[in-house]
Scaffold this active site. Structure first.
Site, mmCIF file in Angstrom:
data_model
loop_
_atom_site.group_PDB
_atom_site.id
_atom_site.type_symbol
_atom_site.label_atom_id
_atom_site.label_comp_id
_atom_site.label_asym_id
_atom_site.label_seq_id
_atom_site.Cartn_x
_atom_site.Cartn_y
_atom_site.Cartn_z
ATOM 1 N N GLU A 124 -6.538 -0.808 15.417
ATOM 2 C CA GLU A 124 -6.901 -1.818 14.532
ATOM 3 C C GLU A 124 -6.147 -2.940 14.125
ATOM 4 O OE1 GLU A 124 -8.375 -1.988 9.915
ATOM 5 O OE2 GLU A 124 -8.268 -0.065 10.915
ATOM 6 N N SER A 136 -10.390 -5.937 9.895
ATOM 7 C CA SER A 136 -11.660 -5.140 9.418
ATOM 8 C C SER A 136 -12.258 -6.239 8.626
ATOM 9 C CB SER A 136 -11.047 -3.863 8.671
ATOM 10 O OG SER A 136 -12.145 -3.237 8.302
ATOM 11 N N ARG A 183 0.820 -1.281 0.166
ATOM 12 C CA ARG A 183 0.034 0.041 -0.094
ATOM 13 C C ARG A 183 0.883 1.372 -0.157
ATOM 14 N NH1 ARG A 183 -4.724 -1.826 4.268
ATOM 15 N NH2 ARG A 183 -5.621 -3.382 3.209
ATOM 16 N N ARG A 238 2.385 0.925 10.252
ATOM 17 C CA ARG A 238 2.046 1.345 9.019
ATOM 18 C C ARG A 238 3.076 1.151 8.010
ATOM 19 N NH1 ARG A 238 -2.771 4.127 7.968
ATOM 20 N NH2 ARG A 238 -3.207 4.463 9.940
ATOM 21 N N ARG A 247 0.970 -6.461 12.624
ATOM 22 C CA ARG A 247 0.387 -5.818 13.662
ATOM 23 C C ARG A 247 0.193 -6.840 14.780
ATOM 24 N NH1 ARG A 247 -3.620 -0.757 12.223
ATOM 25 N NH2 ARG A 247 -2.073 0.384 10.977
#
Length: 430
Positions: A349, A352, A262, A277, A391
């Site tokens: 988070e 999701s 990403r 991130r 994560r």
């Protein structure tokens, strides 16, 4: 993508649902384009009928020796032919404009999705576990003594720039163990089919799941036209692209462990410390292809699969349902799972899970044959992280940290670490 017939049939309901996503009077430009497109198609069909009629009369005029009428009709045929071609081209252009407009609009929220403007309006559904009290100031993952030898951001910056990491030794092994543990759990306990897919895909695969055309800047494209997948949702969901499957094969449940890429467009200055991130990361993705009647229940089942991974690891978490203003483009309802990170003193988070209804299926033209032999219908699609491996590594390291700089590891990982249970302060496993 949205169903133009449903919008025609009840534009007020469509507008009301879109208003919940912050888009006002959404149907007006859609119906205007649709009417113009249909009018142009009708005009083209009328001209085509006139052309066909004149073509038949040309032969009759020739047979009668009426040269003047023959020439007039032949000219009329040519005129109508050009007229039909022009109107068909215009209709095609209007059709593309309509498709582009429908593709640019977000999905319609389910009735049980809470309304709201942003993350402040999200609603907590569930909380599990209690953060372990620490009699010392907890550190973030990259500050823990035992982690430092195996997590190198400076070397990654030399190799690739910011938002990359080099993992080595024990930390790399724990990272690998987490991915294997997740896959084994999803396959052996949750009934998902382990799948290995490419990480390079064609444009139409990105269109199918909604990354294109709107979110192209969030992903990387190679010089020869492939896209690097931002998540295995793209490949797993597109396994049914263009297919019509038997209802008896539903649900189809998949899990894949892949690299993900990403660009993190728009996140400058956000989460720059550590590996929270990254541009390149690993994820175990879950995707379900279901019958429309069962997709809402499947959302809860998939949420439970992701929660179960955290519970086995002993990591406290909370589950929230995103409001309409914070929900992703292709979702109808989304459950975010946030894991406790003592180094940040907050929940972040880690998964999701979303139900998309037939939104992606329409873009992919993915259908199923009903058991009663009726007309093929669009499948429903769901996707969710099960989990983000990096994560999860952060959460394991931060929640297991000890005052002496070591990390106590979750018991479920022992078999994947040859019985080792502790990341020692010197960066080795014991």
């Amino acid at each position: 993508m949205h169903d133009i017939r449903a919008i025609r049939d009840d534009s007020a309901a469509f507008d009301a649902a879109m208003a919940r996503r912050g888009v006002e009077n959404a149907s007006a430009p859609i119906l205007e384009l649709d009417e113009a497109r249909r009018a142009k198609i009708h005009a083209a069909e009328t001209a085509q009928a006139e052309q066909n009629k004149a073509s038949k009369e040309v032969g009759a005029a020739k047979a009668k020796g009426d040269e003047a009428e023959f020439e007039r009709l032949r000219a009329l045929v040519g005129e109508k032919k050009a007229e039909v071609a022009a109107m068909q081209a215009q209709a095609k252009e209007l059709d593309q404009q309509l498709t582009d407009l429908l593709m640019s609009l977000p999905n319609l929220p389910l009735a049980d999705t809470p309304d709201g403007a942003d993350e402040a309006d999200n609603v907590e559904l569930h909380r599990w576990g209690t953060p372990t009290p620490m009699d010392f100031a907890p550190k973030e993952h990259f500050e823990i003594d035992g982690v430092k030898p195996g997590m190198d951001f400076e070397m990654a910056a030399k190799l690739s720039g910011s938002r990359f990491v080099v993992l080595q030794g024990a930390v790399a092994r724990i990272h690998r163990a987490l991915a294997q543990f997740m896959l084994d759990t999803h396959v052996e306990e949750n009934g998902l089919l382990e799948t290995w897919t490419p990480v390079l895909v064609r444009d139409d695969m990105m269109y199918g799941t909604g990354q294109l055309p709107k979110f192209g800047e969030d992903s990387y494209k190679t010089t020869n036209g492939w896209w690097l997948v931002p998540t295995a949702e793209v490949t797993l969901t597109n396994l049914v692209n263009g297919e019509t499957v038997d209802a008896s094969t539903l649900p189809q449940r998949y899990a894949a462990h892949t690299q993900c890429f990403r660009s993190e467009a728009g996140s400058a200055g956000k989460d720059t410390a550590g590996m929270l991130r990254q541009h390149q990361f690993e994820k175990v993705e879950m995707v379900s292809i279901t019958h429309p009647d069962h997709s809402r229940d499947e959302l809860d089942r998939m949420t439970g699969c992701a929660q179960g991974i955290l519970e086995k690891l002993g990591l406290p978490y909370r589950t929230i349902v995103l409001c309409t203003g914070d929900m992703g483009f292709g979702a109808r309802r989304t459950h975010d799972i946030e894991v406790w990170l003592p180094g940040q003193d907050t929940y972040r988070e880690i998964s999701s899970v979303s139900v998309c209804g037939d939104f992606q299926a329409r873009r992919m033209n993915a259908r199923f044959k009903p058991a009663d032999g009726g007309k093929p219908q669009f499948v429903h699609t769901l996707n969710g992280s099960g989990l983000a491996v990096g994560r999860c590594l952060i959460a394991v390291l931060e929640n297991g940290q000890q005052a002496d700089g070591s990390v106590a590891l979750p018991e479920v990982l022992y078999p994947y670490l040859r019985g080792k249970s502790v990341l020692q302060a010197d960066g080795t496993l014991a």
